[in-house]
Design a protein around this motif. Structure first.
Motif, short mmCIF file in Angstrom:
data_model
loop_
_atom_site.label_atom_id
_atom_site.label_comp_id
_atom_site.label_asym_id
_atom_site.label_seq_id
_atom_site.Cartn_x
_atom_site.Cartn_y
_atom_site.Cartn_z
N SER A 25 0.83 -1.21 0.00
CA SER A 25 0.00 0.00 0.00
C SER A 25 0.86 1.26 0.00
CB SER A 25 -1.03 -0.01 1.13
OG SER A 25 -0.40 0.11 2.36
N ARG A 28 1.73 1.56 -3.57
CA ARG A 28 0.56 1.96 -4.36
C ARG A 28 0.25 3.44 -4.22
NH1 ARG A 28 -3.41 -3.24 -3.55
NH2 ARG A 28 -1.99 -4.62 -4.66
N SER A 29 0.55 4.01 -3.06
CA SER A 29 0.20 5.42 -2.89
C SER A 29 1.15 6.33 -3.66
CB SER A 29 0.17 5.77 -1.40
OG SER A 29 1.48 5.74 -0.90
N ARG A 55 -12.56 10.51 -6.48
CA ARG A 55 -13.19 10.16 -5.20
C ARG A 55 -12.44 9.01 -4.54
NH1 ARG A 55 -15.91 12.00 -1.94
NH2 ARG A 55 -17.70 10.64 -1.70
N LEU A 56 -12.01 8.04 -5.36
CA LEU A 56 -11.31 6.88 -4.80
C LEU A 56 -9.92 7.26 -4.31
CD1 LEU A 56 -12.39 4.12 -7.32
CD2 LEU A 56 -13.20 4.46 -4.99
N MET A 57 -9.41 8.37 -4.84
CA MET A 57 -8.11 8.85 -4.38
C MET A 57 -8.25 9.64 -3.08
SD MET A 57 -5.45 8.16 -6.06
CE MET A 57 -4.82 7.56 -7.61
N GLY A 58 -9.48 9.95 -2.70
CA GLY A 58 -9.70 10.64 -1.44
C GLY A 58 -10.17 12.08 -1.55
N TYR A 59 -10.41 12.55 -2.78
CA TYR A 59 -10.94 13.91 -2.94
C TYR A 59 -12.39 13.95 -2.44
CZ TYR A 59 -7.17 15.52 -6.05
OH TYR A 59 -5.97 15.91 -6.57
N VAL A 104 -3.95 12.18 -9.01
CA VAL A 104 -2.96 12.61 -8.04
C VAL A 104 -1.62 12.44 -8.73
CG1 VAL A 104 -1.78 11.97 -5.92
CG2 VAL A 104 -4.27 12.03 -5.99
N ARG B 19 -2.02 15.22 -3.05
CA ARG B 19 -2.45 13.91 -2.57
C ARG B 19 -3.32 14.06 -1.33
NH1 ARG B 19 -0.55 9.37 -3.89
NH2 ARG B 19 1.37 10.25 -4.74
N PRO B 20 -4.63 13.78 -1.47
CA PRO B 20 -5.49 13.85 -0.29
C PRO B 20 -5.27 12.61 0.57
CG PRO B 20 -6.77 13.68 -2.34
CD PRO B 20 -5.35 13.32 -2.65
N ARG B 21 -5.90 12.61 1.76
CA ARG B 21 -5.82 11.39 2.58
C ARG B 21 -6.62 10.29 1.92
NH1 ARG B 21 -7.23 12.96 8.54
NH2 ARG B 21 -7.52 10.71 8.53
N ARG B 22 -6.21 9.04 2.16
CA ARG B 22 -6.94 7.95 1.49
C ARG B 22 -8.39 7.94 1.97
NH1 ARG B 22 -4.70 2.13 3.20
NH2 ARG B 22 -6.84 1.52 2.82
N PRO B 23 -9.30 7.57 1.06
CA PRO B 23 -10.72 7.63 1.42
C PRO B 23 -11.06 6.57 2.46
CG PRO B 23 -10.45 6.59 -0.71
CD PRO B 23 -9.10 7.07 -0.31
N LEU B 115 -5.15 1.38 -6.64
CA LEU B 115 -5.57 2.56 -5.88
C LEU B 115 -5.38 2.31 -4.38
CD1 LEU B 115 -8.88 3.46 -7.75
CD2 LEU B 115 -6.70 4.63 -7.89
N PRO B 116 -5.11 3.40 -3.65
CA PRO B 116 -4.89 3.24 -2.20
C PRO B 116 -6.21 3.14 -1.44
CG PRO B 116 -4.61 5.53 -2.81
CD PRO B 116 -4.94 4.80 -4.07
N ILE B 117 -7.03 2.14 -1.75
CA ILE B 117 -8.34 2.04 -1.12
C ILE B 117 -8.46 0.73 -0.36
CG2 ILE B 117 -9.65 3.47 -2.73
CD1 ILE B 117 -10.33 0.86 -4.23
#
Lengths: 274, 273
Positions: A25, A28-29, A55-59, A104, B19-23, B115-117
């Protein structure tokens, strides 16, 4: 494998200091991947795809929409934003795919044959995107079958033949590794070719390769002898229709390195690094 | 627009991807759910399986078997509807595997995996929307059944309990199809294997006939068949004779599916070559 999709058969590797097997992980980031086939949801529109990935990236919802719009404009896809991806042309799809990969800005981007099957205009566009990415500080690892592409884009090139690394270095290093400058000469009359061959071989002290009925090429160790060679040809009334002196093309490097293998089996792996 | 301007815009867009925080798992699950909803919006034909299919099934079996098995279609409907509801929804769950299989072959699967999910959210999100689809299919069937003369003695509450059991069971059964969706290499072979499992499972059950008429060895299978277990509970609760033991049995059967196939699906999802 480096993108953590496959587990290594043996050995270990690190991406930005993170082990690819145990710290997936963390790896992956930092990375992003663009496959040979567009990894998009074809039933969704371009914008919906980008919003989803954002959205999946965290936005947040609002930021995701903003980011999607920004990318669509930058990749000149804003006109097609509301069309389903399955209706996109090859070039649009590829740009969309790269846009999705850089929602990102990744530290490392894998591009698997990003220009395969694209028309020249789209190809140049993709090249522009790759250069922009490198300018923005992203390391791009791209694989390609096109040597011109590797020559154009790459800082470091690794040549992989049948799964094995056979050469690595900058474009200039690879070219230097197989020899010096190459002189290509084309003649008006094909009957002159054998006489010309003798003259050039004796003057430049090397073996000439006949490339077709009208032309030949030779590796030049002493470029200063070239004017002398040409005046000798003129004395013999051998007319040249064109000549060029230059570094060997990557194609020549490639063929020299891989011997006689068919080009389909080869893959050039090149790496662009800031 | 000049070339220069466009290059600047491109550069800006590329460089500005902070880079936002992971969801959170919830947020990524909802994103995947909304993806599935968007797909329905763009390809509404995929709703045929939860709209037309149940209608055709109900009409077909009621009038085909009604006279022969129970003497009258209205009487048979009281027995058949709960069972055919279970059967129809169970068959629809199969498409979950097909969707996943398509994702894998089209490449978007690889993107999701990098993806970092929280990875299970990709499947859970889709399964949640499927549960909504199953509810729609169930409501259509019950509605049509009521028109045709179905009179559940268990009343609204009995029907609601039955419905919840069906939905939970279907969600659990879906993990079997996601596992297969990851194993099978083409949609055709997946379809074939799914049918091979579904047909005996749904037909060799107590959906159509009372198992008392069956030979002993077959009765044994019918009794342990998860579809029979569910159909029994649904039938009893709809007709007001349901027991908590039946609910417990359905929950246990469902849990077994989840415990085996959910981790297996995720293992295959992570390690797919």
């Amino acid at each position: 494998m480096l993108a953590t999709l496959l587990k290594p058969d043996g050995g270990s590797a690190k991406v930005f200091g993170h082990d690819i097997s145990s710290e997936t992980s963390a790896v992956r980031s930092r990375i992003s991947l663009t496959g040979q086939y567009a990894s998009l949801d074809e039933d969704l529109t371009g914008k919906e795809n980008l919003v989803m990935i954002s959205r999946l990236m965290g936005y947040s919802k609002k930021e995701a929409k903003k980011r999607a719009d920004e990318l669509l404009v930058a990749f000149r896809l804003d006109d097609a934003a509301k069309k389903q991806v399955k209706n996109y042309s090859g070039g649009m799809r590829r740009r969309m795919d790269i846009a999705a990969s850089i929602v990102v800005t990744p530290d490392l981007l894998f591009l698997d044959e990003p220009t395969t099957g694209l028309d020249p205009e789209s190809r140049i566009e993709v090249w522009g995107i790759v250069r922009s990415l490198v300018r923005a500080g992203t390391t791009v690892l791209l694989t390609t079958q096109y040597l011109e592409e590797a020559d154009q884009l790459a800082d470091r090139i690794a040549v992989i033949n049948q799964g094995k690394l056979i050469a690595e270095g900058t474009s200039a290093e690879l070219k230097a590794s197989i020899g010096r400058n190459t002189l290509h000469v084309q003649f008006v009359d094909e009957n002159d070719l054998s006489r010309a061959k003798q003259i050039i071989e004796s003057k430049l002290n090397n073996v000439v390769q006949i490339t077709d009925a009208h032309s030949l090429s030779i590796q030049v160790n002493q470029p200063s002898k070239i004017p002398e060679t040409f005046s000798e040809l003129a004395n013999e009334h051998i007319q040249m229709s064109s000549f060029s002196l230059g570094q060997p093309s990557l194609d020549e490097v490639f063929l020299t390195l891989t011997g006689s293998k068919t080009p389909d089996e080869e893959k050039i792996n090149d790496e662009t690094n800031e | 627009m000049t070339k220069q301007m466009n290059e600047e815009r491109l550069h800006h867009a590329i460089a500005s991807g902070k880079r936002p925080r992971r969801p959170s798992p919830l947020s990524s699950t909802l994103t995947f759910a909304s993806r599935t909803l968007l797909r329905i919006k763009h390809v509404p034909e995929q709703m045929f399986d939860v709209t037309l299919f149940p209608i055709i099934f109900l009409l077909m079996f009621t009038y085909l078997f009604g006279g022969a098995i129970a003497g009258s279609t209205t009487e048979y409907l009281q027995f058949l509807l709960p069972g055919i509801l279970v059967m129809t929804v169970a068959q629809i769950t199969m498409y979950t595997g097909l969707d996943l299989n398509n994702d894998i072959r089209k490449g978007i699967f690889d993107r999701f995996r990098t993806l970092p999910i929280w990875l299970p959210s990709a499947l859970i999100g889709a399964l949640l929307v499927d549960v909504v689809r199953y509810s729609l299919a169930s409501l259509i069937m019950i509605g049509l059944g009521l028109i045709l003369g179905f009179r559940p003695e268990g009343g609204v509450s009995g029907v609601m309990v039955a419905l919840v059991l069906i939905l939970f069971f279907s969600f659990s059964l879906s993990w079997l199809w996601t596992t297969l969706g990851l194993i099978m290499r083409s949609d055709k072979s997946l379809m074939m294997v799914s049918m091979m499992i579904l047909f005996p499972l749904t037909f060799v059950s107590n959906v159509f006939v009372d198992p008392d008429t069956l030979p002993g060895w077959l009765q044994g299978f019918v009794e342990v068949n998860p579809i029979s277990v569910l159909a029994n509970a649904v039938r009893s609760w709809m007709h007001g004779t349901g027991s908590f033991e039946q609910i417990g049995l359905v929950l246990l059967t469902s849990a077994i599916f989840i415990v085996i196939f959910a981790p297996l699906t995720m293992y295959l999802y992570r390690n797919k070559k």
